[in-house]
Design a protein around this motif. Sequence first.
Motif, PDB file in Angstrom:
ATOM      1  N   VAL A 170      14.090 -14.753  -4.225  1.00  0.00           N
ATOM      2  CA  VAL A 170      13.771 -13.507  -4.926  1.00  0.00           C
ATOM      3  C   VAL A 170      12.718 -13.765  -5.990  1.00  0.00           C
ATOM      4  CG1 VAL A 170      14.690 -11.669  -6.402  1.00  0.00           C
ATOM      5  CG2 VAL A 170      16.070 -12.572  -4.513  1.00  0.00           C
ATOM      6  N   ARG A 171      11.725 -12.882  -6.041  1.00  0.00           N
ATOM      7  CA  ARG A 171      10.686 -12.954  -7.059  1.00  0.00           C
ATOM      8  C   ARG A 171      10.481 -11.570  -7.678  1.00  0.00           C
ATOM      9  NH1 ARG A 171      11.952 -17.371  -6.198  1.00  0.00           N
ATOM     10  NH2 ARG A 171      10.679 -19.153  -5.525  1.00  0.00           N
ATOM     11  N   ASP A 172       9.963 -11.580  -8.905  1.00  0.00           N
ATOM     12  CA  ASP A 172       9.583 -10.341  -9.594  1.00  0.00           C
ATOM     13  C   ASP A 172       8.078 -10.198  -9.426  1.00  0.00           C
ATOM     14  OD1 ASP A 172       9.284  -8.197 -11.303  1.00  0.00           O
ATOM     15  OD2 ASP A 172       9.420  -9.393 -13.125  1.00  0.00           O
ATOM     16  N   TRP A 173       7.631  -9.109  -8.798  1.00  0.00           N
ATOM     17  CA  TRP A 173       6.238  -8.975  -8.386  1.00  0.00           C
ATOM     18  C   TRP A 173       5.454  -8.111  -9.371  1.00  0.00           C
ATOM     19  CZ3 TRP A 173       4.316 -12.083  -4.782  1.00  0.00           C
ATOM     20  CH2 TRP A 173       5.243 -12.767  -3.979  1.00  0.00           C
ATOM     21  N   LEU A 174       4.347  -8.664  -9.856  1.00  0.00           N
ATOM     22  CA  LEU A 174       3.520  -8.059 -10.899  1.00  0.00           C
ATOM     23  C   LEU A 174       2.115  -7.817 -10.359  1.00  0.00           C
ATOM     24  CD1 LEU A 174       2.988  -7.330 -13.933  1.00  0.00           C
ATOM     25  CD2 LEU A 174       2.581  -9.784 -14.314  1.00  0.00           C
ATOM     26  N   TYR A 175       1.690  -6.559 -10.348  1.00  0.00           N
ATOM     27  CA  TYR A 175       0.349  -6.223  -9.871  1.00  0.00           C
ATOM     28  C   TYR A 175      -0.672  -6.813 -10.833  1.00  0.00           C
ATOM     29  CZ  TYR A 175      -3.288  -3.377  -7.656  1.00  0.00           C
ATOM     30  OH  TYR A 175      -4.408  -2.947  -6.968  1.00  0.00           O
ATOM     31  N   VAL A 176      -1.678  -7.491 -10.306  1.00  0.00           N
ATOM     32  CA  VAL A 176      -2.566  -8.308 -11.131  1.00  0.00           C
ATOM     33  C   VAL A 176      -3.320  -7.490 -12.177  1.00  0.00           C
ATOM     34  CG1 VAL A 176      -4.555  -8.199  -9.546  1.00  0.00           C
ATOM     35  CG2 VAL A 176      -4.226 -10.202 -11.048  1.00  0.00           C
TER      36      VAL A 176
ATOM     37  N   VAL B 112       6.045  -1.866  -6.940  1.00  0.00           N
ATOM     38  CA  VAL B 112       5.690  -2.819  -5.895  1.00  0.00           C
ATOM     39  C   VAL B 112       5.247  -2.097  -4.625  1.00  0.00           C
ATOM     40  CG1 VAL B 112       8.022  -3.114  -4.926  1.00  0.00           C
ATOM     41  CG2 VAL B 112       6.385  -5.000  -4.834  1.00  0.00           C
ATOM     42  N   GLU B 113       5.834  -0.932  -4.343  1.00  0.00           N
ATOM     43  CA  GLU B 113       5.413  -0.173  -3.153  1.00  0.00           C
ATOM     44  C   GLU B 113       3.969   0.306  -3.294  1.00  0.00           C
ATOM     45  OE1 GLU B 113       9.715  -0.293  -3.535  1.00  0.00           O
ATOM     46  OE2 GLU B 113       8.180   0.476  -4.920  1.00  0.00           O
ATOM     47  N   GLU B 114       3.626   0.847  -4.475  1.00  0.00           N
ATOM     48  CA  GLU B 114       2.255   1.295  -4.718  1.00  0.00           C
ATOM     49  C   GLU B 114       1.282   0.121  -4.704  1.00  0.00           C
ATOM     50  OE1 GLU B 114       3.231   5.020  -7.776  1.00  0.00           O
ATOM     51  OE2 GLU B 114       2.983   2.977  -8.549  1.00  0.00           O
ATOM     52  N   GLY B 115       1.685  -0.959  -5.359  1.00  0.00           N
ATOM     53  CA  GLY B 115       0.798  -2.113  -5.454  1.00  0.00           C
ATOM     54  C   GLY B 115       0.535  -2.754  -4.111  1.00  0.00           C
TER      55      GLY B 115
END
Length: 346
Positions: free
Chosen positions: A218-224, A311-314
Amino acid sequence: MKILVTGGAGFIGSAVVRLAVARDHAVVNLDALTYAGSLENIANVADDPLYAFEQANIRDRAALDRIFAAHQPDAVMHLAAESHVDRSIDGPGGFIETNITGTYNMLESARSYWVARGKPEEFRFHHISTDEVYGSLGAEGMFTEDTPYDPRSPYSASKASSDHLVRAWHETYGLPVVLTNCSNNYGPFHFPEKLVPVVILNALAGKPIPVYGEGLNVRDWLYVEDHADALLLVLEKGALGRSYNIGGENEARNIDLVKTICGILDQKRPKDVPYADQIAFVQDRAGHDLRYAIDPSRIRDELGWRPSVTVEEGLERTVQWYLDNEDWWRALQNRDGVGQRLGSKG
């Protein structure tokens, strides 16, 4: 403000450069242009009068001293680093030399420059790091800025070491520093060796989409671009000596992230069979941390920042960017390590 950005031709660094110039900051981009750096990443600002480029390696102290003297920045954003865990397993030496010795060089060069200018109060040294320094979480809990360091890979150990150096230079010499530790980034211009671009490009090429183990990490996803916004905010308003965790508030298992990308591609570039049919589970990475999760309370409460992109938008934006920019990623296909399984020497 004139900002010296190290690693500004890389993935996150180029996002910082583009955003800083768009906000009318002068930027000096210091980059060694190793395998992961590309001037194409900052082509849209290359001719801007606010932008300057210096090709140099942070291992080269003399070059750093020259660049500080020539450009006289008001602040430093230190992003230059070796950052791929798999590469650190195969060849840890480069990570020690760049992430530890290189950061030491940056700190000493910045300190000499700061002292020579009379220790201006407005000067800042912003060190950008990773949540991987904290180690691995179980099913519950989140990383806070007070979580003890427990790095598990040569990469994360080298970044933990650099964090300690930055804090020591603040405590010992008074160098005005701020630190940030971020979760996994994704978005445009992501070098094609990390999970998200690998999934997209292998899917488009009809190749197996490799997923380590059972894909349950599991990771926490951050849009750059959200990350770049947070980094500039911390530079301008963060408290001296303070660290800030930056997360996307988007936890996801790797397998679910991969399937989401495949679903987006099914819609945007459909073919006879679902892209998810290409998923192939492969031998897990050595020392693969189970879960990372960021508690972003401090940056939210003290500086008022939250991510703007789900995350869905990114992922939708990211997939579309790769579909629209084939020339960019095609030009990188022959670079060292692209398309190869790395980290298997562990």
